[in-house]
Structures are given as C-alpha cells and as structure tokens.
Motif scaffolding. Sequence first.
Motif, PDB file in Angstrom:
ATOM      1  N   SER A 279       4.962  -0.139   8.122  1.00 27.88           N
ATOM      2  CA  SER A 279       5.774  -1.611   8.900  1.00 27.88           C
ATOM      3  C   SER A 279       4.982  -2.076   7.783  1.00 27.88           C
ATOM      4  CB  SER A 279       5.304  -1.939   9.663  1.00 27.88           C
ATOM      5  OG  SER A 279       6.166  -2.847   9.643  1.00 27.88           O
ATOM      6  N   LYS A 280       4.228  -2.577   7.689  1.00 30.57           N
ATOM      7  CA  LYS A 280       3.814  -3.998   6.295  1.00 30.57           C
ATOM      8  C   LYS A 280       4.053  -3.384   5.067  1.00 30.57           C
ATOM      9  CE  LYS A 280      -0.295  -5.984   5.150  1.00 30.57           C
ATOM     10  NZ  LYS A 280      -2.113  -6.175   5.133  1.00 30.57           N
ATOM     11  N   GLU A 281       3.738  -1.605   5.186  1.00 29.24           N
ATOM     12  CA  GLU A 281       4.201  -1.741   3.634  1.00 29.24           C
ATOM     13  C   GLU A 281       5.532  -1.565   2.980  1.00 29.24           C
ATOM     14  OE1 GLU A 281       2.290   2.317   2.732  1.00 29.24           O
ATOM     15  OE2 GLU A 281       0.778   0.779   3.054  1.00 29.24           O
ATOM     16  N   ALA A 282       6.484  -1.239   4.707  1.00 28.74           N
ATOM     17  CA  ALA A 282       7.744  -1.701   3.331  1.00 28.74           C
ATOM     18  C   ALA A 282       7.938  -2.507   3.316  1.00 28.74           C
ATOM     19  CB  ALA A 282       8.433  -0.418   5.062  1.00 28.74           C
ATOM     20  N   LYS A 283       7.456  -3.901   3.974  1.00 29.94           N
ATOM     21  CA  LYS A 283       7.628  -5.332   4.014  1.00 29.94           C
ATOM     22  C   LYS A 283       7.449  -5.672   3.135  1.00 29.94           C
ATOM     23  CE  LYS A 283       7.182  -6.655   9.205  1.00 29.94           C
ATOM     24  NZ  LYS A 283       6.928  -7.243   9.991  1.00 29.94           N
ATOM     25  N   ASP A 284       6.525  -5.583   2.701  1.00 25.99           N
ATOM     26  CA  ASP A 284       6.218  -5.662   1.015  1.00 25.99           C
ATOM     27  C   ASP A 284       6.860  -4.980  -0.665  1.00 25.99           C
ATOM     28  OD1 ASP A 284       3.706  -7.075   2.678  1.00 25.99           O
ATOM     29  OD2 ASP A 284       2.479  -5.574   1.598  1.00 25.99           O
ATOM     30  N   ASN A 285       7.293  -4.625   0.248  1.00 27.44           N
ATOM     31  CA  ASN A 285       7.974  -3.611  -1.531  1.00 27.44           C
ATOM     32  C   ASN A 285       8.776  -4.293  -0.903  1.00 27.44           C
ATOM     33  OD1 ASN A 285       5.880  -1.487  -1.778  1.00 27.44           O
ATOM     34  ND2 ASN A 285       7.157   0.298  -0.680  1.00 27.44           N
TER      35      ASN A 285
ATOM     36  N   LYS B 151       1.305   0.624  11.950  1.00 24.47           N
ATOM     37  CA  LYS B 151       1.579  -1.087  11.385  1.00 24.47           C
ATOM     38  C   LYS B 151       1.663  -1.189   9.680  1.00 24.47           C
ATOM     39  CE  LYS B 151      -1.108  -3.649  15.264  1.00 24.47           C
ATOM     40  NZ  LYS B 151      -2.078  -3.602  15.835  1.00 24.47           N
TER      41      LYS B 151
END
Length: 83
Positions: free
Chosen positions: A73-79, A70
């Motif tokens: 996934s959140k970090e990937a969306k924020d990048n 999770k």
Amino acid sequence: MPRYVYECSNCKGQFQTVHGMSEEQDMCELCYSFVSKLKRIPQMTYTKTKETESAQRVKEAINDNREILKQASKEAKDNIYDG
C-alpha cells in the motif's frame, strides 16, 4: 486456586477470596461474622486454553501478510501513475 465472591447478609458487603474447591469460607472478611451470614455469589468460570501450534502459525501468517499489505500500500501511494 479458584476465586469466589461472597456477600454477607450482616454487613451487606461483598468480597472476593481465593480458596480450594473443597474448602469453604467460614468468616466475612469485612465484618468478621460467621458462615451462616455468608452467601456465595455464582460467577462465570474462566479457563485459559493452550494455543495450538497450528493456531500460532495462522496468527503469524496473518501478521506477516498484514505487513506485506502495508508495504504494498505504501509503495502504491509513492508511485506516480500516468493518466
């Protein structure tokens, strides 16, 4: 103690009761007729198994990895990626 379901041929009602395995239900709890009017309805038995230590560790590992996924996934969306 085990639970049993009975059907009374006198009142056509069904009821659930709890008693020991060696005991028998002697009276309908709905119409109070005697044992000759009762029929026990077979039920599936339920047994609770104790969770082993290894099963607990597997569950913990799954939950830990779910949290890691999770977060990743959140970090990937924020990048923002250059394309």
